[in-house]
Design an enzyme around this catalytic site. Structure first.
Site, PDB file in Angstrom:
ATOM      1  N   GLY A   1     -17.586  33.937  16.701  1.00 19.53           N
ATOM      2  CA  GLY A   1     -17.430  35.343  15.744  1.00 19.53           C
ATOM      3  C   GLY A   1     -16.746  34.410  13.768  1.00 19.53           C
ATOM      4  CB  ALA A   2     -18.201  31.553  12.613  1.00 17.54           C
TER       5      ALA A   2
ATOM      6  N   GLY B   1     -12.687  36.392   9.162  1.00 17.84           N
ATOM      7  CA  GLY B   1     -11.589  36.224   9.555  1.00 17.84           C
ATOM      8  C   GLY B   1     -11.080  34.423  10.099  1.00 17.84           C
TER       9      GLY B   1
ATOM     10  N   GLY C   1     -12.488  32.683  12.340  1.00 20.62           N
ATOM     11  CA  GLY C   1     -13.802  32.409  12.259  1.00 20.62           C
ATOM     12  C   GLY C   1     -14.089  31.211  11.243  1.00 20.62           C
TER      13      GLY C   1
ATOM     14  CB  SER D   1      -3.570  38.264  21.719  1.00 14.92           C
ATOM     15  OG  SER D   1      -2.757  39.012  20.523  1.00 14.92           O
TER      16      SER D   1
ATOM     17  CE1 TYR E   1      -7.796  42.478  21.682  1.00 18.79           C
ATOM     18  CE2 TYR E   1      -5.449  42.882  21.766  1.00 18.79           C
ATOM     19  CZ  TYR E   1      -6.713  42.451  20.652  1.00 18.79           C
ATOM     20  OH  TYR E   1      -6.482  41.044  20.510  1.00 18.79           O
TER      21      TYR E   1
END
Length: 329
Positions: A25-26, A29, A31, A153, A186
């Site tokens: 996920g780079a 954000g 990442g 999270s 989530y």
């Protein structure tokens, strides 16, 4: 609000020449900023992204490498990515499971997993398991432990916004019988992201692999798109209101910029592995909206404020996850 925790400047000057890092996920954000900093310090960073065009653009932006798409909605694609990486490099110093989706409507991955547990946890679990032999081999070659970091999270614990204490529902992990609740789903997936490194730390010696989890903070990123859409709609006006709301939270200090959101991850990668630095199995958190007031300022490390996050649950999740993705426990 508390000020964001930030790495000592000396950590951000460490020479990482020769080291190889994968960040999922780079392309945006945390990442993207994690990748940018590690490249700046000399590491070869593989940006593992679902979208080829965005991945290539991000790699060009930071000076990293895009090898092949990584779609966490497909275990087959995860296995293909690992094959592509192993053909590219015989070394892996750091794996960062950074990618994630948040509170999306009900959906299934290509392997018929509920989307959030499938993408946030199970695909990442398979990725880590397939790459663990190379992480350990690299540690044995360099004489230094490799690093594995998973982004969890504050939502994996009880927050000041309510919603209860997240848990792993082993009777219905994939939401096949329960009435779907995207926020609860989530929370379960993010709890799994905490339990995964905890379980790994109980199976892999810390002199071979240091396994940690982080809460990056409430970061300005596309992660909250489904939450904002549910609150304000998906039209032009709704998107505009969402942007204003983000700006207000950023101005107030509740929300932080991606550069600050990357700090906990960078600390887990760069800090020494001793009693005053990074310890395997621990949790490293920016400030957050924890219901537990003692946890709200964050800490590197800090006790994870969820009574459901026990070593026994981590061991059981390891077993169940291994069975679901088709690897030996």
């Amino acid at each position: 609000m508390p000020k964001p925790l930030r790495c000592d400047s000396k950590l951000l000057e460490k020479d990482l020449s020769g080291q190889v890092v994968i960040v999922t996920g780079a392309n945006s954000g945390c990442g993207l900023e994690t990748s940018r900093q590690l490249v700046k310090q000399g590491a070869t960073v593989i940006l593992a992204c679902r979208n080829k065009e965005k991945g290539e653009e991000a790699a060009k932006d930071v000076g990293g490498v895009f090898l092949a798409p990584l779609d966490l909605g497909s275990l087959e694609v995860v296995r293909e990515f690992v094959k592509a990486f192993e053909a590219y490099s015989d070394r892996l110093d750091v794996l960062v499971n950074n990618a994630g989706i948040m509170a999306c409507p009900y959906g299934k991955t290509k392997d018929n997993f509920e989307m959030q547990i499938g993408c946030n946890h199970l695909a990442h679990f398979l990725l880590m398991r397939l790459l663990t032999p190379l992480l350990i081999k690299t540690a044995e070659t360099t004489g230094k432990p490799s690093r594995f970091v998973a982004l969890s999270s504050v939502a994996a614990s009880e927050t000041s916004m309510g919603g209860g204490v997240p848990s792993i529902d082993f009777d219905d992990l994939l939401w096949e019988t329960r009435t779907y609740n995207e926020s609860v789903a989530y929370g379960q997936s993010k709890l799994a992201n905490y339990l995964h490194p905890l379980g790994a730390s109980r199976k892999i010696p810390a002199d071979k692999l240091i396994c940690t989890s982080v809460h990056p903070g409430w970061v300005l990123s596309p992660m909250d798109q489904h939450v904002m859409a549910k609150m304000f709609g998906t039209g032009f006006f709704g998107k505009a209101v969402g942007s204003v709301v983000r700006s207000i939270f950023l101005w107030k200090g509740d929300m932080i910029v991606p550069q600050d959101g990357a700090q906990s991850t960078l600390y887990c990668i760069l800090a020494d592995n001793d009693e005053n630095g990074v310890q395997s199995g621990k949790y490293y958190s920016q400030f957050g909206i924890y219901k537990d007031e003692k946890s709200q300022a964050g800490g590197w490390p800090m006790a994870f404020p969820n009574p459901n996050a026990t070593p026994e649950v981590a061991d059981k999740l390891w077993q169940v996850s291994s069975e679901l993705v088709g690897v030996a426990p």
